[in-house]
Design an enzyme around this catalytic site. Structure first.
Site, short mmCIF file in Angstrom:
data_model
loop_
_atom_site.label_atom_id
_atom_site.label_comp_id
_atom_site.label_asym_id
_atom_site.label_seq_id
_atom_site.Cartn_x
_atom_site.Cartn_y
_atom_site.Cartn_z
N GLU A 47 0.84 -1.19 0.00
CA GLU A 47 0.00 0.00 0.00
C GLU A 47 0.88 1.25 0.00
O GLU A 47 1.56 1.53 0.99
CB GLU A 47 -0.93 0.03 1.21
CG GLU A 47 -1.79 1.29 1.27
CD GLU A 47 -2.53 1.47 2.59
OE1 GLU A 47 -2.89 2.62 2.90
OE2 GLU A 47 -2.74 0.47 3.31
N ARG A 51 0.68 10.41 0.29
CA ARG A 51 1.00 11.44 1.27
C ARG A 51 2.25 12.23 0.89
O ARG A 51 2.66 13.11 1.64
CB ARG A 51 1.20 10.83 2.66
CG ARG A 51 -0.02 10.07 3.19
CD ARG A 51 0.24 9.55 4.58
NE ARG A 51 -0.76 8.56 4.98
CZ ARG A 51 -0.74 7.88 6.12
NH1 ARG A 51 0.25 8.09 6.98
NH2 ARG A 51 -1.67 6.99 6.40
N LYS A 134 -11.47 -1.95 6.09
CA LYS A 134 -10.32 -1.59 6.91
C LYS A 134 -10.84 -1.05 8.24
O LYS A 134 -11.74 -0.22 8.26
CB LYS A 134 -9.50 -0.54 6.17
CG LYS A 134 -8.37 0.11 6.94
CD LYS A 134 -7.69 1.14 6.04
CE LYS A 134 -6.66 1.97 6.78
NZ LYS A 134 -6.01 2.96 5.89
#
Length: 213
Positions: A47, A51, A134
């Site tokens: 993943e 950011r 999640k």
């Protein structure tokens, strides 16, 4: 893509290894080596969080690494979804869930792992068709006891808890019947990435890959 199909595909991603590395990478030139180190250690699902300014380039580099299954995390808008798909992401991860992001992932055929933190959020996603979710942020929302409690009345939803998960507490999460895998950043410490300690990262990945579930 229907939510049901998306959940089928994200379940397969979660089944690849007990840990999905959550990666914040500043330098795209290190991306391929990092991906190879993690895959070699037994963690193929990666993943890459959106950011950093280089995140999309990191996804492009990692997507070319044999054996890797690269997803985009921190999807916050339909624009993020489209950019991630164009960069080569094969699944997406969101820190929450909105109708706009869910709709964008469905329209762009990007399997999504949407996040929930409460029973109501879990049920809302399940009502739409998402049975793989999640649990985020896991530790500050009650950790293992909270996830176990959610699983009692809603056993049909399976989770990837992320947020505060470490090598120390990961086994407790993985022991839950409603946990498919966990997400964690400890397998790729920033200092190791910056120094190019790929052998060290492979060792951490191999240790994580051996966690029982």
């Amino acid at each position: 893509m229907t939510p049901e199909h998306a959940s089928e595909l994200t379940a397969k991603v979660c089944a690849l290894a007990p840990v999905i590395p959550v990666l914040v990478v500043d330098d795209a030139s290190k991306a391929a080596d990092l991906a190879r180190a993690l895959v070699e250690g037994g963690l193929p699902a990666l993943e890459v969080t959106l950011r950093t300014p280089s995140a999309l380039d990191v996804i492009r580099e990692m997507a070319a690494v044999e054996g890797g299954v690269v997803g985009a995390g921190t999807l916050l808008s339909p624009k993020d979804v489209e950019a991630a798909k164009e960069a080569g992401a094969t699944f997406g991860v969101c820190p929450g869930a909105t109708d706009r992001i869910l709709g964008a992932c469905e329209a762009n055929d990007l399997p999504l792992l949407p996040a929930a933190a409460t029973a109501s959020e879990v049920l809302r996603l399940l009502d739409r068709g998402y049975s793989v979710q999640k649990f985020f942020p896991a530790e500050v929302n009650g950790g293992v006891p909270a996830l176990k409690a959610i699983g009692a009345p809603i056993p049909q939803v399976k989770f990837c808890p992320t947020g505060g998960v470490s090598l120390k507490n990961a086994p407790e999460y993985l022991a839950l019947s409603n946990t498919l895998c966990v997400g964690g950043s400890w397998v790729a410490p920033k200092e190791m990435v910056n120094s190019g300690d790929w052998a060290g990262i492979t060792r951490l990945a191999a240790e994580a890959a051996q966690l029982a579930r």
